[in-house]
Design an enzyme around this catalytic site. Structure first.
Site, mmCIF file in Angstrom:
data_model
loop_
_atom_site.group_PDB
_atom_site.id
_atom_site.type_symbol
_atom_site.label_atom_id
_atom_site.label_comp_id
_atom_site.label_asym_id
_atom_site.label_seq_id
_atom_site.Cartn_x
_atom_site.Cartn_y
_atom_site.Cartn_z
ATOM 1 N N ASP A 346 0.863 -1.184 0.000
ATOM 2 C CA ASP A 346 0.000 0.000 0.000
ATOM 3 C C ASP A 346 0.898 1.232 0.000
ATOM 4 O OD1 ASP A 346 -2.983 0.881 0.560
ATOM 5 O OD2 ASP A 346 -1.687 2.180 1.768
ATOM 6 N N LEU A 347 0.554 2.218 -0.853
ATOM 7 C CA LEU A 347 1.401 3.413 -0.987
ATOM 8 C C LEU A 347 1.174 4.359 0.181
ATOM 9 C CD1 LEU A 347 1.049 4.192 -4.809
ATOM 10 C CD2 LEU A 347 2.776 2.802 -3.647
ATOM 11 N N ASP A 389 -4.740 2.362 -4.162
ATOM 12 C CA ASP A 389 -3.266 2.325 -4.212
ATOM 13 C C ASP A 389 -2.745 1.037 -3.596
ATOM 14 O OD1 ASP A 389 -4.096 2.958 -1.671
ATOM 15 O OD2 ASP A 389 -2.447 4.355 -1.264
#
Length: 476
Positions: A346-347, A389
């Site tokens: 996950d960004l 994301d």
């Protein structure tokens, strides 16, 4: 008749394009030449005012016919067609007038029939051409009959003259009423069928109509499929040579769909899907064939499968394809007693990019991250985007140590600046690691374990974590 387009269906407001004028005028030109020959060879047997007039009429007939044919041969535009139509009508009326003068004492029914044909052709050429031709012929009749009576001394029968005039005007009035209705009918046919034919062409649906096994019509899509042109229609091969297959439904009751091959003009065979419909028995052995290039269908199906299994923004595998591949990888790992590592990514800081630079910049960041992930893969690995994301890497035959090394490299790789429209942007990553069989033996269990580890990493400020264990630090 190799293809049909808008010009094949006359439109009412195209004043000079009501029918296929060239074909009609060619036929009329041939009739004029035949009439000229008849006048020259047989005219002396008809009572007239002198042999010289018959000779002049025959020459005029032939020369005028050739001029009209030449005028129509040079038609290239609507304006050319307008001029040729007016010239033909004027010449026809002049010819009738001259024939009225030459043949005596009574022009009889032959001139009347010719006049009717001129009125009919005038109605075809112009919206009010029938009335125009009738009025012009009536005027020519009056002038010529008056000249014959006063100058040549040929008696004029008033009742017969009135009959001719009434006949011309009645024919002109009738045709002027009927022909616009026929034109409106053609316009309705155009409005109904032309969009259908155009849609078939646009969709690449080749249409072929046959009679007794011989092609009689095809559309542009068939030309594109096979390479045949309009000029090839008359000499096109029979259906037995054109459509090839093991079990073609050639009986009248048989219908498609079925698979076959079409022999193109250059001899190559094109794989096609075929649907054929026989017409009613009253129409004879006439059939309509619909062809679709099988390669186009296969590409379309492949495209749909691609869309169904891949993320539309990044092109990575979507959740459905990831689950399928993960299930297969677990089955192989069970047989071979090998591990499968799953990395949930996950960004960090992605929301700030969207808030500051907009969703377009956010999409470009996601595309760049997907490219970086794809660049790290082995042939057996899978990168997927689950949405937003959130990404996943599946690494078959990779133990926990290898997954940790990959995660450490990914953190460094992702944190590198991304230039979007000249602006350097930076995002981080939180990665959760789960390994088969230690953290789960089913696809959904492994995904849940990796997701749990990823949230553990995010709560710790980033970096990577394994499921239920603290491995590594928040610093790359």
């Amino acid at each position: 008749m190799g293809h049909v387009n808008a010009s094949a269906f006359p439109v009412a407001d195209q004043r000079t394009a009501r029918v296929d004028h060239k074909a009609i005028e060619t036929a009329l030109g041939a009739l004029r030449l035949l009439a000229a020959a008849a006048v020259l060879f047989l005219g002396q047997a008809v009572p007239n005012v002198g042999p010289l007039f018959v000779l002049v009429l025959g020459i005029f007939f032939a020369g005028y016919g050739l001029l009209v044919m030449l005028a129509w041969a040079r038609v290239r535009s609507a304006a050319d067609r307008e001029r040729a139509s007016r010239f033909s009508l004027a010449a026809d009326i002049s010819l009738i007038g001259f024939a009225l003068f030459v043949f005596a004492p009574d022009p009889s029914w032959t001139i009347y029939v010719c006049g009717f044909l001129v009125i009919a052709s005038g109605g075809i050429r112009f919206p009010s051409g029938a009335l125009l031709a009738a009025a012009s012929l009536s005027l020519a009749y009056v002038v010529v009959m008056a000249f014959r009576a006063t100058t040549l001394g040929i008696p004029l029968s008033a009742p017969l003259a009135l009959l001719h005039l009434a006949g011309y005007l009645a024919a002109g009035t009738l045709l002027n009423a009927v022909l616009p209705e026929l034109d409106a009918l053609r316009e309705r046919e155009h409005d109904t069928y032309e969009p259908i034919l155009q849609a078939q062409d646009d969709a690449g649906e080749a249409v072929l109509m046959t009679e007794s096994g011989q092609p009689r019509y095809w559309n542009k899509a068939f030309e594109a499929l096979t390479g045949y042109t309009q000029d090839d229609l008359a000499g096109a091969p029979a259906m037995s040579d054109l459509v090839i297959g093991d079990d073609l439904p050639m009986t009248a009751a048989a219908e498609g769909p079925f698979h076959a091959q079409v022999r193109a003009r250059d001899g190559t065979l094109v794989e096609v899907d075929v649907m054929q419909r026989p017409t009613p028995a009253s129409a004879g052995d006439r059939r309509v064939w619909l062809f679709r290039d099988a390669a186009v269908r296969q590409r379309a199906e492949a495209g749909l499968r691609e869309q169904a299994l891949h993320d539309p923004l990044t092109g990575l595998a979507n959740r459905a394809l990831l689950r399928d591949r993960l299930t297969s990888a677990i089955a192989v790992a069970q047989r071979q007693d090998t591990p499968v590592s799953l990395l949930m990514l996950d960004l960090d800081g992605f929301k700030a990019v969207n808030d500051r630079w907009g969703h377009h910049a956010g999409d470009l960041v996601l595309i760049e991250i997907a490219t970086r992930l794809s660049g790290t893969l082995r042939e057996s690995d899978t990168a997927a985007r689950l949405g937003g994301d959130e990404f996943v890497l599946m690494l078959p035959a990779t133990p926990l140590v290898g997954a940790i090394e990959t995660s450490r490299a990914l953190v460094d790789f992702i944190v590198a600046p991304i230039t979007i429209e000249g602006k350097p942007l930076t995002v981080g990553a939180s990665i959760g690691i789960a390994v088969f069989p230690n953290h789960g033996r089913e696809a959904e269990v492994l995904l849940a374990a990796a997701d749990s580890a990823m949230y553990d990493a995010k709560r710790s400020g980033g970096g990577y974590r394994t499921f239920k264990a603290h491995v590594g630090t928040t610093q790359p």
